[in-house]
Write a protein that holds these residues in place. Structure first.
Motif, PDB file in Angstrom:
ATOM      1  N   VAL A  50       0.881  -1.172   0.000  1.00 52.90           N
ATOM      2  CA  VAL A  50       0.000   0.000   0.000  1.00 52.90           C
ATOM      3  C   VAL A  50       0.916   1.217   0.000  1.00 52.90           C
ATOM      4  O   VAL A  50       1.740   1.384   0.906  1.00 52.90           O
ATOM      5  N   ARG A  51       0.783   2.069  -1.022  1.00 51.94           N
ATOM      6  CA  ARG A  51       1.711   3.185  -1.176  1.00 51.94           C
ATOM      7  C   ARG A  51       0.983   4.517  -1.321  1.00 51.94           C
ATOM      8  O   ARG A  51      -0.115   4.591  -1.886  1.00 51.94           O
ATOM      9  N   LEU A  52       1.620   5.552  -0.803  1.00 50.97           N
ATOM     10  CA  LEU A  52       1.137   6.922  -0.935  1.00 50.97           C
ATOM     11  C   LEU A  52       2.002   7.635  -1.964  1.00 50.97           C
ATOM     12  O   LEU A  52       3.223   7.689  -1.830  1.00 50.97           O
ATOM     13  N   SER A  53       1.363   8.170  -3.000  1.00 50.99           N
ATOM     14  CA  SER A  53       2.063   8.917  -4.040  1.00 50.99           C
ATOM     15  C   SER A  53       1.634  10.384  -3.975  1.00 50.99           C
ATOM     16  O   SER A  53       0.453  10.684  -3.803  1.00 50.99           O
ATOM     17  N   LEU A  54       2.607  11.289  -4.121  1.00 46.51           N
ATOM     18  CA  LEU A  54       2.326  12.733  -4.058  1.00 46.51           C
ATOM     19  C   LEU A  54       2.929  13.411  -5.285  1.00 46.51           C
ATOM     20  O   LEU A  54       3.841  14.229  -5.186  1.00 46.51           O
ATOM     21  N   LYS A  55       2.423  13.069  -6.443  1.00 45.21           N
ATOM     22  CA  LYS A  55       2.966  13.619  -7.681  1.00 45.21           C
ATOM     23  C   LYS A  55       2.571  15.087  -7.828  1.00 45.21           C
ATOM     24  O   LYS A  55       1.396  15.441  -7.724  1.00 45.21           O
TER      25      LYS A  55
END
Length: 382
Positions: free
Chosen positions: A48-53
């Motif tokens: 489970v990953r959090l991406s902040l593009k």
């Protein structure tokens, strides 16, 4: 102006751009690949990953001619999302994408974001929901304006990508406007096929043959929109040669040309031009930090619904029309990796309308961030 004088003007403009390219900054790079998705990492099964593009940018278009008015885009584009990799080759990403321009008190645009990806094998993948779009399609800027990566909504639809030793290909559809019974707006979508064929791919030299075909549809049977149904095609054929150089500064020389064709199949009464073509030869250099190119754009009744506003015979913004366009182009870009997930870009574009002796230009800079943080690992029992 006679043909001999036009030819002399073309040579003069290209020569001036070649002599001055090291003092300028180029094409719309905007580290746009930050918003593109990388192939799945099979070792992240269950992650489970959090991406902040994020792309924070400032772009200024100094347009003074008849085809487009100048404007400035200061702002940022932010996509926070959570992703879960159900299997080594299946991932779901859910989040939101927001755009805010400088001087406003709230987000100008907020979009839901959901993308489902199935990596069928090492060569073939399928994506539904929000697709990997804009500059990922590698369309000519006269077909799809690269500035859309800053201001347009995320593309939504379906996408199939395949990669082999010789061909990098893609089929996609971007559903731009959904309608219901009785709506007074038209249904809109754009569908396309892209294939980059590489007959020669060596360490020192590569040859590419790009093929692009896009269709735009405007209409819909269940809409009460009064305009006729429209079907528009843009075709792009080209050839590009790349020479790699093992130098301390200069790394690559490339040159090639594109042939663009435009045709309206239905609803021609809504368009100033119904078919035409354009030719764009170009030569470029790349170093460790800087890429530069000069070229020439010739158009004969050429048009596109979503192309860069200066590269057309018929403006969708001002209504200006000239059957023949002769434009000298120059692009220079600097891009620097500050960190593994932080990059900076600076660019300058020049457009010289040879027939009108009109000089337009744009410049901009951006910082792109793409942190991807692992929150936990939670594999679902099969």
């Amino acid at each position: 102006m006679n043909n001999e004088m036009k030819f002399k003007n073309i040579i003069l403009c290209i020569g001036l751009f070649l002599m001055s390219y090291t003092e300028s900054f180029s094409q719309d790079v905007y580290v746009s690949d930050v918003l593109h998705d990388s192939p799945l990492d099979t070792t992240r099964h269950g992650d489970v990953r959090l991406s902040l593009k994020t792309i924070a940018y400032f772009k200024n278009n100094e347009y003074f001619g008849e085809f487009a008015e100048g404007y400035t885009l200061p702002g940022y584009r932010f996509r926070p999302s959570l992703s879960y990799q159900f299997r080594p080759n299946v991932m779901l990403e859910v989040g939101t994408e927001m755009i805010q321009y400088g001087g406003t008190d709230k987000f100008d645009k907020v979009y839901p974001f959901l993308s489902a990806l199935w990596q069928v094998n090492s060569q073939f993948s399928v994506r539904l929901g929000n697709i990997d779009g804009t500059t990922r399609h590698r369309l000519h800027s006269a077909v799809l304006d690269p500035e859309r990566v800053l201001s347009s909504r995320p593309e939504t639809g379906a996408q199939v990508i395949w990669q082999t030793n010789k061909i990098d290909g893609e089929i996609w559809i971007d559903w731009q406007s959904f309608i219901k019974h009785g709506d007074t707006i038209p249904e809109r979508f754009m569908a396309g096929v892209r294939a980059d064929y590489s007959p020669v791919k060596k360490q020192s030299y590569s040859l590419f043959v790009p093929i692009r075909l896009t269709f735009n549809h405007i209409g819909g049977q269940i809409s009460d929109f009064p305009m006729p149904v429209q079907s528009i095609m843009n075709l792009q054929l080209g050839i590009k040669s790349i020479h790699n150089i093992e130098g301390a500064f200069l790394r690559e020389i490339n040159y090639g040309a594109d042939l663009l064709y435009f045709k309206v199949f239905n609803g021609g009464e809504a368009h100033r031009t119904t078919n035409g073509y354009a030719i764009n030869p170009e030569i470029g250099l790349k170093s460790t930090l800087i890429s530069a190119s000069v070229g020439y754009f010739y158009a004969d009744d050429y048009n596109s619904l979503h192309g860069m506003p200066l590269l057309t015979s018929s403006s969708r913004f001002t209504g200006a029309y000239r059957k023949i366009r002769n434009i000298a182009l120059a692009h220079i870009a600097l891009e620097k990796a500050i960190h593994r997930c932080v990059r900076f870009s600076l660019d300058f574009n020049a457009y010289h309308d040879i027939d009108k002796s009109q000089f337009d230009y744009s410049y901009g800079f951006a910082i792109a961030l793409s942190p991807n943080i692992k929150l936990t690992n939670a594999k679902i029992a099969e």
